[in-house]
Motif scaffolding. Structure first.
Motif, PDB file in Angstrom:
ATOM      1  N   LEU A 138     -14.917  17.613 -16.328  1.00  0.00           N
ATOM      2  CA  LEU A 138     -15.005  16.183 -16.004  1.00  0.00           C
ATOM      3  C   LEU A 138     -16.472  15.770 -16.086  1.00  0.00           C
ATOM      4  O   LEU A 138     -17.154  15.618 -15.076  1.00  0.00           O
ATOM      5  CB  LEU A 138     -14.448  15.924 -14.611  1.00  0.00           C
ATOM      6  CG  LEU A 138     -12.978  16.296 -14.418  1.00  0.00           C
ATOM      7  CD1 LEU A 138     -12.586  16.228 -12.961  1.00  0.00           C
ATOM      8  CD2 LEU A 138     -12.089  15.380 -15.241  1.00  0.00           C
TER       9      LEU A 138
ATOM     10  N   VAL B 158      -2.970  15.446 -18.403  1.00  0.00           N
ATOM     11  CA  VAL B 158      -3.822  16.053 -17.382  1.00  0.00           C
ATOM     12  C   VAL B 158      -4.802  14.975 -16.944  1.00  0.00           C
ATOM     13  O   VAL B 158      -5.447  14.346 -17.781  1.00  0.00           O
ATOM     14  CB  VAL B 158      -4.594  17.268 -17.935  1.00  0.00           C
ATOM     15  CG1 VAL B 158      -5.596  17.785 -16.920  1.00  0.00           C
ATOM     16  CG2 VAL B 158      -3.629  18.377 -18.316  1.00  0.00           C
ATOM     17  N   ASN B 159      -4.856  14.702 -15.668  1.00  0.00           N
ATOM     18  CA  ASN B 159      -5.743  13.630 -15.224  1.00  0.00           C
ATOM     19  C   ASN B 159      -6.553  14.033 -14.006  1.00  0.00           C
ATOM     20  O   ASN B 159      -7.225  13.222 -13.400  1.00  0.00           O
ATOM     21  CB  ASN B 159      -4.961  12.349 -14.964  1.00  0.00           C
ATOM     22  CG  ASN B 159      -3.914  12.545 -13.906  1.00  0.00           C
ATOM     23  OD1 ASN B 159      -3.909  13.576 -13.228  1.00  0.00           O
ATOM     24  ND2 ASN B 159      -3.052  11.592 -13.740  1.00  0.00           N
ATOM     25  N   SER B 160      -6.448  15.263 -13.632  1.00  0.00           N
ATOM     26  CA  SER B 160      -7.273  15.726 -12.529  1.00  0.00           C
ATOM     27  C   SER B 160      -7.358  17.240 -12.630  1.00  0.00           C
ATOM     28  O   SER B 160      -6.589  17.864 -13.374  1.00  0.00           O
ATOM     29  CB  SER B 160      -6.662  15.322 -11.192  1.00  0.00           C
ATOM     30  OG  SER B 160      -5.386  15.895 -11.080  1.00  0.00           O
TER      31      SER B 160
ATOM     32  N   GLN C  20     -18.004  13.179 -16.701  1.00  0.00           N
ATOM     33  CA  GLN C  20     -18.522  11.909 -16.181  1.00  0.00           C
ATOM     34  C   GLN C  20     -18.929  12.006 -14.718  1.00  0.00           C
ATOM     35  O   GLN C  20     -19.853  11.332 -14.282  1.00  0.00           O
ATOM     36  CB  GLN C  20     -17.493  10.800 -16.351  1.00  0.00           C
ATOM     37  CG  GLN C  20     -16.964  10.663 -17.759  1.00  0.00           C
ATOM     38  CD  GLN C  20     -18.024  10.245 -18.744  1.00  0.00           C
ATOM     39  OE1 GLN C  20     -19.025   9.654 -18.358  1.00  0.00           O
ATOM     40  NE2 GLN C  20     -17.825  10.557 -19.999  1.00  0.00           N
ATOM     41  N   THR C  21     -18.210  12.804 -13.963  1.00  0.00           N
ATOM     42  CA  THR C  21     -18.565  12.904 -12.547  1.00  0.00           C
ATOM     43  C   THR C  21     -19.368  14.153 -12.251  1.00  0.00           C
ATOM     44  O   THR C  21     -20.083  14.199 -11.262  1.00  0.00           O
ATOM     45  CB  THR C  21     -17.318  12.951 -11.636  1.00  0.00           C
ATOM     46  OG1 THR C  21     -16.284  13.607 -12.335  1.00  0.00           O
ATOM     47  CG2 THR C  21     -16.896  11.583 -11.198  1.00  0.00           C
TER      48      THR C  21
ATOM     49  N   LEU D  49      -5.902  15.811 -21.983  1.00  0.00           N
ATOM     50  CA  LEU D  49      -5.720  14.365 -21.765  1.00  0.00           C
ATOM     51  C   LEU D  49      -4.419  13.885 -22.385  1.00  0.00           C
ATOM     52  O   LEU D  49      -3.676  13.118 -21.785  1.00  0.00           O
ATOM     53  CB  LEU D  49      -6.869  13.591 -22.419  1.00  0.00           C
ATOM     54  CG  LEU D  49      -8.133  13.332 -21.630  1.00  0.00           C
ATOM     55  CD1 LEU D  49      -9.047  12.444 -22.451  1.00  0.00           C
ATOM     56  CD2 LEU D  49      -7.835  12.671 -20.288  1.00  0.00           C
TER      57      LEU D  49
ATOM     58  N   PHE E 167     -11.414  21.863 -18.882  1.00  0.00           N
ATOM     59  CA  PHE E 167     -11.206  20.421 -18.696  1.00  0.00           C
ATOM     60  C   PHE E 167     -12.396  19.871 -17.915  1.00  0.00           C
ATOM     61  O   PHE E 167     -12.268  19.423 -16.779  1.00  0.00           O
ATOM     62  CB  PHE E 167      -9.887  20.154 -17.965  1.00  0.00           C
ATOM     63  CG  PHE E 167      -9.400  18.740 -18.121  1.00  0.00           C
ATOM     64  CD1 PHE E 167      -8.783  18.333 -19.296  1.00  0.00           C
ATOM     65  CD2 PHE E 167      -9.571  17.810 -17.112  1.00  0.00           C
ATOM     66  CE1 PHE E 167      -8.332  17.033 -19.453  1.00  0.00           C
ATOM     67  CE2 PHE E 167      -9.136  16.500 -17.264  1.00  0.00           C
ATOM     68  CZ  PHE E 167      -8.507  16.118 -18.438  1.00  0.00           C
TER      69      PHE E 167
ATOM     70  N   VAL F 182       0.848  -1.201   0.000  1.00  0.00           N
ATOM     71  CA  VAL F 182       0.000   0.000   0.000  1.00  0.00           C
ATOM     72  C   VAL F 182       0.883   1.251   0.000  1.00  0.00           C
ATOM     73  O   VAL F 182       0.661   2.191  -0.763  1.00  0.00           O
ATOM     74  CB  VAL F 182      -0.953   0.016   1.213  1.00  0.00           C
ATOM     75  CG1 VAL F 182      -1.639   1.367   1.349  1.00  0.00           C
ATOM     76  CG2 VAL F 182      -2.006  -1.073   1.075  1.00  0.00           C
TER      77      VAL F 182
ATOM     78  N   ILE G  74       3.782   5.500  -5.820  1.00  0.00           N
ATOM     79  CA  ILE G  74       3.598   5.510  -7.280  1.00  0.00           C
ATOM     80  C   ILE G  74       2.531   6.528  -7.666  1.00  0.00           C
ATOM     81  O   ILE G  74       2.694   7.310  -8.585  1.00  0.00           O
ATOM     82  CB  ILE G  74       3.205   4.099  -7.791  1.00  0.00           C
ATOM     83  CG1 ILE G  74       4.368   3.126  -7.590  1.00  0.00           C
ATOM     84  CG2 ILE G  74       2.811   4.143  -9.261  1.00  0.00           C
ATOM     85  CD1 ILE G  74       4.011   1.682  -7.880  1.00  0.00           C
ATOM     86  N   ALA G  75       1.435   6.515  -6.892  1.00  0.00           N
ATOM     87  CA  ALA G  75       0.328   7.416  -7.216  1.00  0.00           C
ATOM     88  C   ALA G  75       0.742   8.877  -7.053  1.00  0.00           C
ATOM     89  O   ALA G  75       0.230   9.751  -7.738  1.00  0.00           O
ATOM     90  CB  ALA G  75      -0.872   7.101  -6.330  1.00  0.00           C
ATOM     91  N   ASN G  76       1.682   9.119  -6.146  1.00  0.00           N
ATOM     92  CA  ASN G  76       2.096  10.502  -5.910  1.00  0.00           C
ATOM     93  C   ASN G  76       3.170  10.986  -6.868  1.00  0.00           C
ATOM     94  O   ASN G  76       3.401  12.179  -6.978  1.00  0.00           O
ATOM     95  CB  ASN G  76       2.617  10.650  -4.478  1.00  0.00           C
ATOM     96  CG  ASN G  76       1.480  10.812  -3.497  1.00  0.00           C
ATOM     97  OD1 ASN G  76       0.420  11.279  -3.874  1.00  0.00           O
ATOM     98  ND2 ASN G  76       1.693  10.419  -2.262  1.00  0.00           N
TER      99      ASN G  76
ATOM    100  N   LEU H 273       2.317   1.733  -3.388  1.00  0.00           N
ATOM    101  CA  LEU H 273       1.326   2.226  -4.348  1.00  0.00           C
ATOM    102  C   LEU H 273       1.071   3.713  -4.143  1.00  0.00           C
ATOM    103  O   LEU H 273       0.887   4.462  -5.100  1.00  0.00           O
ATOM    104  CB  LEU H 273       0.020   1.449  -4.198  1.00  0.00           C
ATOM    105  CG  LEU H 273       0.049   0.014  -4.705  1.00  0.00           C
ATOM    106  CD1 LEU H 273      -1.214  -0.721  -4.311  1.00  0.00           C
ATOM    107  CD2 LEU H 273       0.209  -0.015  -6.210  1.00  0.00           C
ATOM    108  N   ILE H 274       1.073   4.142  -2.876  1.00  0.00           N
ATOM    109  CA  ILE H 274       0.871   5.570  -2.612  1.00  0.00           C
ATOM    110  C   ILE H 274       2.027   6.371  -3.222  1.00  0.00           C
ATOM    111  O   ILE H 274       1.820   7.413  -3.838  1.00  0.00           O
ATOM    112  CB  ILE H 274       0.741   5.834  -1.088  1.00  0.00           C
ATOM    113  CG1 ILE H 274      -0.576   5.238  -0.585  1.00  0.00           C
ATOM    114  CG2 ILE H 274       0.795   7.328  -0.781  1.00  0.00           C
ATOM    115  CD1 ILE H 274      -0.771   5.316   0.909  1.00  0.00           C
TER     116      ILE H 274
ATOM    117  N   GLN I 257       3.192  11.545 -13.291  1.00  0.00           N
ATOM    118  CA  GLN I 257       2.984  10.453 -14.224  1.00  0.00           C
ATOM    119  C   GLN I 257       3.741  10.613 -15.526  1.00  0.00           C
ATOM    120  O   GLN I 257       4.069   9.648 -16.185  1.00  0.00           O
ATOM    121  CB  GLN I 257       1.496  10.300 -14.513  1.00  0.00           C
ATOM    122  CG  GLN I 257       0.812   9.574 -13.392  1.00  0.00           C
ATOM    123  CD  GLN I 257      -0.643   9.886 -13.350  1.00  0.00           C
ATOM    124  OE1 GLN I 257      -1.144  10.634 -14.160  1.00  0.00           O
ATOM    125  NE2 GLN I 257      -1.336   9.317 -12.407  1.00  0.00           N
TER     126      GLN I 257
END
Lengths: 150, 242
Positions: free
Chosen positions: B123, B209-211, B125-126, B205, B121, B47, B53-55, B50-51, B58
């Motif tokens: 979003l 850009v992912n957030s 979908q949400t 994208l 940008f 875990v 990697i996520a931080n 993974l944190i 990218q």
């Protein structure tokens, strides 16, 4: 027909569940970071991961996935220490729940969202594999019982 | 050595056997504990990994090629400024609303030393009103009142984020801003607006850009600063660089 030796089934289930855990936990972390992962293989994984189906009552599906894999790993360890039928049955039934959820989620990607996310598909493949492996454990437990009773 | 009676020998054997059993039991338990502890340890470490990697960023910042700023971009400040800040944002994103006052303050504080570009940008979908709010921003831009609309949209975000009549609310904003209503309504749903918004979205994208919000300072994607002072310092560094 036996493709895999019995003694490898349990470690294999554990290993697959660990892979699934990594996959689902990664998505869970990203969900709470409000981000989505780079989608390299399939197109539209951000569509899937940000869709209304990505959460259920506010809980991300990925988090449920992580818990699902942890429970599989835990029951595998219990079975490893004590090969009672109840544990192999538990693995089988948890895995069956996972497969039902997987089929549902796969269907949503295919028919409703019309987009796939590789992380989700990977998890669905893992669930299916765990299910088949756990079925052989389940069958073995049953056979043992029949032998005992006769 | 004295000779043991049969009974004694039997007793001794029994004792030895019990001891052995106990030992086995203990080692079995130890093994179990070790296996469980090992499993928990591995899960915790993964875990943590993974944190990390996520931080981690990218995409390599050098590899990101920010689409050049053109005349069709929505921008404010001095185009020749030393610090060029590009934001990919969604009007319905709470974090974007939180950063909006920072950006406003940067524009005030740095005046001619900053050039700020807003890119859509949404979003979609949400955020169900992400697209229509972006379109409202675009329509206001057509009448030179993008930043006023931006202010209204962000400050009142809570009141329209879940509204089913968001369009009417935005039309109301337009009338508050004294826009030409006929033109606003036409621009609101124009294909031109949709095209520009979608183009900026897919360009975003493609550069990772992912957030939202995602900021690029002089072409380099930056980690979102935690405070206004951090943000100001980042911009100041860019200005001091040259």
């Amino acid at each position: 027909m036996k493709l895999i030796k019995n003694k490898y089934i349990l470690p294999l289930i554990g290993f697959l569940a660990f892979l699934g855990f990594l996959d689902a936990t990664y998505l869970t972390i990203l969900h709470y970071k409000n981000a989505f992962p780079p989608c390299t293989i399939t197109k539209g994984c951000e569509t899937v991961l940000t869709s209304q189906f990505a959460t259920i009552f506010g809980v991300p599906i990925a988090l449920l996935g992580s818990l699902f894999y942890v429970s599989i790993i835990a029951v595998c360890l219990m079975f490893y220490h004590n090969s009672r039928k109840i544990f192999s049955n538990a693995i089988f039934f948890i895995a069956a729940t996972g497969v039902i959820a997987s089929i549902l989620l796969f269907y949503i990607q295919l028919a409703i969202l019309k987009n796939f996310c590789q992380y989700c598909v990977l998890s669905e493949i893992i669930n299916l594999s765990i299910f088949f492996l756990s079925y052989s454990l389940f069958k073995k437990g049953k056979k043992k019982e029949e032998a005992k009773s006769s | 050595m004295e000779k043991l009676t049969k009974k004694e020998r039997k007793e001794l054997k029994k004792q030895e056997w019990e001891e052995k059993l106990n030992k086995e039991k203990r080692s079995k338990m130890l093994k179990q504990i070790a296996v469980w502890a090992g499993a928990v340890f591995i899960l915790i470490v993964s875990v943590w990994g993974l944190i990390q990697i996520a931080n981690s960023p990218q995409t390599n910042p050098e590899l990101v090629k920010l689409p050049p700023i053109t005349s069709s971009d929505i921008a404010i400040g001095n185009p020749k400024a030393k610090a060029v800040l590009v934001e990919y944002a969604d009007f319905q994103c709470p974090a974007c609303a939180a950063y909006q006052p920072f950006v406003n303050q940067l524009i005030i504080d740095f005046k001619d030393n900053i050039y700020f570009v807003y890119r859509f940008f949404p979003l979609i979908q949400t955020h169900k009103n992400a697209m229509i709010s972006a379109q409202a921003g675009f329509a206001a831009h057509k009448q030179g009142k993008f930043w006023e609309m931006d202010n209204l949209l962000y400050t009142d975000q809570k009141s329209w984020e879940n509204a089913s009549n968001a369009k009417e609310i935005f039309i109301d904003y337009a009338s508050k801003l004294k826009l030409d209503m006929e033109k606003f309504q036409a621009d609101l749903e124009s294909d031109e607006g949709k095209k520009i918004i979608n183009e900026q979205y897919s360009q975003g994208l493609s550069i990772g850009v992912n957030s939202t919000p995602t900021f690029f300072l002089n072409g380099v994607k930056i980690q979102n600063p935690r405070s206004y002072n951090d943000f100001k310092q980042l911009v100041q560094n860019e200005i001091d660089k040259k």
